[in-house]
Design a protein around this motif. Sequence first.
Motif, mmCIF file in Angstrom:
data_model
loop_
_atom_site.group_PDB
_atom_site.id
_atom_site.type_symbol
_atom_site.label_atom_id
_atom_site.label_comp_id
_atom_site.label_asym_id
_atom_site.label_seq_id
_atom_site.Cartn_x
_atom_site.Cartn_y
_atom_site.Cartn_z
ATOM 1 N N LYS A 8 0.819 -1.207 0.000
ATOM 2 C CA LYS A 8 0.000 0.000 0.000
ATOM 3 C C LYS A 8 0.855 1.260 0.000
ATOM 4 O O LYS A 8 0.392 2.337 -0.375
ATOM 5 C CB LYS A 8 -0.932 -0.001 1.216
ATOM 6 N N SER A 9 2.117 1.110 0.411
ATOM 7 C CA SER A 9 3.029 2.262 0.396
ATOM 8 C C SER A 9 3.246 2.779 -1.027
ATOM 9 O O SER A 9 3.589 3.941 -1.223
ATOM 10 C CB SER A 9 4.367 1.880 1.031
ATOM 11 N N LEU A 10 3.048 1.916 -2.035
ATOM 12 C CA LEU A 10 3.170 2.347 -3.424
ATOM 13 C C LEU A 10 2.125 3.401 -3.744
ATOM 14 O O LEU A 10 2.428 4.427 -4.372
ATOM 15 C CB LEU A 10 3.014 1.134 -4.350
ATOM 16 N N TYR A 11 0.910 3.180 -3.288
ATOM 17 C CA TYR A 11 -0.167 4.142 -3.507
ATOM 18 C C TYR A 11 0.049 5.397 -2.663
ATOM 19 O O TYR A 11 -0.170 6.513 -3.144
ATOM 20 C CB TYR A 11 -1.509 3.499 -3.177
ATOM 21 N N GLU A 12 0.491 5.215 -1.432
ATOM 22 C CA GLU A 12 0.706 6.359 -0.541
ATOM 23 C C GLU A 12 1.815 7.257 -1.072
ATOM 24 O O GLU A 12 1.722 8.494 -0.996
ATOM 25 C CB GLU A 12 1.044 5.860 0.863
ATOM 26 N N ALA A 13 2.866 6.652 -1.610
ATOM 27 C CA ALA A 13 3.951 7.454 -2.181
ATOM 28 C C ALA A 13 3.467 8.242 -3.397
ATOM 29 O O ALA A 13 3.858 9.401 -3.599
ATOM 30 C CB ALA A 13 5.110 6.545 -2.572
ATOM 31 N N ALA A 14 2.612 7.627 -4.202
ATOM 32 C CA ALA A 14 2.070 8.327 -5.368
ATOM 33 C C ALA A 14 1.184 9.493 -4.940
ATOM 34 O O ALA A 14 1.214 10.560 -5.559
ATOM 35 C CB ALA A 14 1.294 7.352 -6.236
ATOM 36 N N LYS A 15 0.415 9.307 -3.877
ATOM 37 C CA LYS A 15 -0.453 10.387 -3.398
ATOM 38 C C LYS A 15 0.374 11.539 -2.838
ATOM 39 O O LYS A 15 0.018 12.708 -3.000
ATOM 40 C CB LYS A 15 -1.414 9.856 -2.333
ATOM 41 N N ILE A 16 1.488 11.215 -2.161
ATOM 42 C CA ILE A 16 2.349 12.271 -1.633
ATOM 43 C C ILE A 16 2.932 13.109 -2.768
ATOM 44 O O ILE A 16 3.090 14.329 -2.649
ATOM 45 C CB ILE A 16 3.472 11.652 -0.769
ATOM 46 N N ASP A 17 3.224 12.459 -3.880
ATOM 47 C CA ASP A 17 3.754 13.172 -5.045
ATOM 48 C C ASP A 17 2.675 13.907 -5.827
ATOM 49 O O ASP A 17 2.961 14.511 -6.864
ATOM 50 C CB ASP A 17 4.460 12.191 -5.982
ATOM 51 N N GLY A 18 1.427 13.837 -5.350
ATOM 52 C CA GLY A 18 0.332 14.545 -6.009
ATOM 53 C C GLY A 18 -0.250 13.826 -7.192
ATOM 54 O O GLY A 18 -0.849 14.449 -8.081
ATOM 55 N N CYS A 19 -0.118 12.506 -7.239
ATOM 56 C CA CYS A 19 -0.635 11.722 -8.355
ATOM 57 C C CYS A 19 -2.121 11.429 -8.157
ATOM 58 O O CYS A 19 -2.503 10.792 -7.162
ATOM 59 C CB CYS A 19 0.147 10.412 -8.464
ATOM 60 N N PRO A 20 -2.996 11.839 -9.055
ATOM 61 C CA PRO A 20 -4.430 11.517 -8.933
ATOM 62 C C PRO A 20 -4.665 10.019 -9.080
ATOM 63 O O PRO A 20 -3.823 9.281 -9.600
ATOM 64 C CB PRO A 20 -5.070 12.297 -10.087
ATOM 65 N N ASN A 21 -5.832 9.591 -8.618
ATOM 66 C CA ASN A 21 -6.137 8.158 -8.632
ATOM 67 C C ASN A 21 -6.139 7.579 -10.044
ATOM 68 O O ASN A 21 -5.594 6.494 -10.284
ATOM 69 C CB ASN A 21 -7.490 7.905 -7.966
ATOM 70 N N LEU A 22 -6.757 8.276 -11.001
ATOM 71 C CA LEU A 22 -6.818 7.762 -12.364
ATOM 72 C C LEU A 22 -5.434 7.676 -13.000
ATOM 73 O O LEU A 22 -5.122 6.736 -13.736
ATOM 74 C CB LEU A 22 -7.741 8.629 -13.221
ATOM 75 N N VAL A 23 -4.598 8.665 -12.707
ATOM 76 C CA VAL A 23 -3.225 8.637 -13.232
ATOM 77 C C VAL A 23 -2.453 7.481 -12.607
ATOM 78 O O VAL A 23 -1.668 6.801 -13.276
ATOM 79 C CB VAL A 23 -2.520 9.980 -12.958
ATOM 80 N N PHE A 24 -2.681 7.226 -11.315
ATOM 81 C CA PHE A 24 -2.029 6.104 -10.635
ATOM 82 C C PHE A 24 -2.440 4.779 -11.273
ATOM 83 O O PHE A 24 -1.611 3.884 -11.470
ATOM 84 C CB PHE A 24 -2.402 6.123 -9.157
#
Length: 232
Positions: free
Chosen positions: A122-138
Motif C-alpha cells: 500500500k506504500s506504493l499508492y501512498e507514495a504516489a499520493k504524496i507526489d500529487g498523483c491523482p487516482n486515475l493517473v495512478f
Amino acid sequence: MEMNLIPKQPTLDNFAQAFTKIPLFRFILNSFLVAGCITLGQIISCSLAAFALSFLDFKGKNVIFMLIMATMMVPGEATIISNYLTVSGWGWLNSYKVLIIPYITSAMGIFLFRQFYLTFPKSLYEAAKIDGCPNLVFIVRILIPLTKSAIGAMAVYTFINAYNMYMWPLLVTGTEEMRTVQIGISMLNSVDSQSITMVIAGVVMVILPSLFVFILGQKQLIRGMFSGAVKG
C-alpha cells in the motif's frame, strides 16, 4: 458398418454452403463486436472497482466486497426473466446495447483484480499520493503496466464466455442482423437445409476464433489466475 476417419473424397463445399445458407459472417462479426465490448468494459469497470476495494479506505468496504461476492452464488437463470422485463421496458430489445451493457461488469473480474492488487504494498499508492498523483493517473501509469498478466487473463476468460453466450442473445434478439454466432449456427439445422456435414462445418468455423484466442492467451490466463493466489 465400416467407419472411415479420413474421407475418400475431401471437399470444402460444406464450408462454402454454410456461408450461403445463413449470413454466418454477420453472426461472427456480431459476436466479435459484442464479446470485444464486454471484455473492454469489464476490464475497465472491474479494475476501477478493485482499485477502490484495495487501496481506498472508506466505511463498509468489506461489506460491499462481500455483497459483490454473494452475487456469484445467484444463478443467471434466476434473474434472466426480470432482466428481460427491464430491458424490454426500456426499449432495448434487438440492439447491441442489450447484448453488451448487462454484462459490462462481473464479480469474478472484481475478485481477480482485487486479489492481484493486494499483492502490491500500500506504500506504493501512498507514495504516489504524496507526489500529487491523482487516482486515475495512478491506475493508468502504475497499476495497469504492473497488472498485464491479470488483464490478459481477464481478457481471455471474458472474451470466450461472451463469445459463447447463448440464452441471453436468444431472448433479446429477433432478427438476423442482431443474431450472434451461437444462435445463428442453429439455423443450419433447419428443416429445409438439414445436413449434418454442413452443420459440423459451421460449428468448426464458429469454434476456431475462440480457440485461436485461447491458444494466444493461455499463458496469460494461467499466469493471471495464479498470480494473486499467493501473497508474499
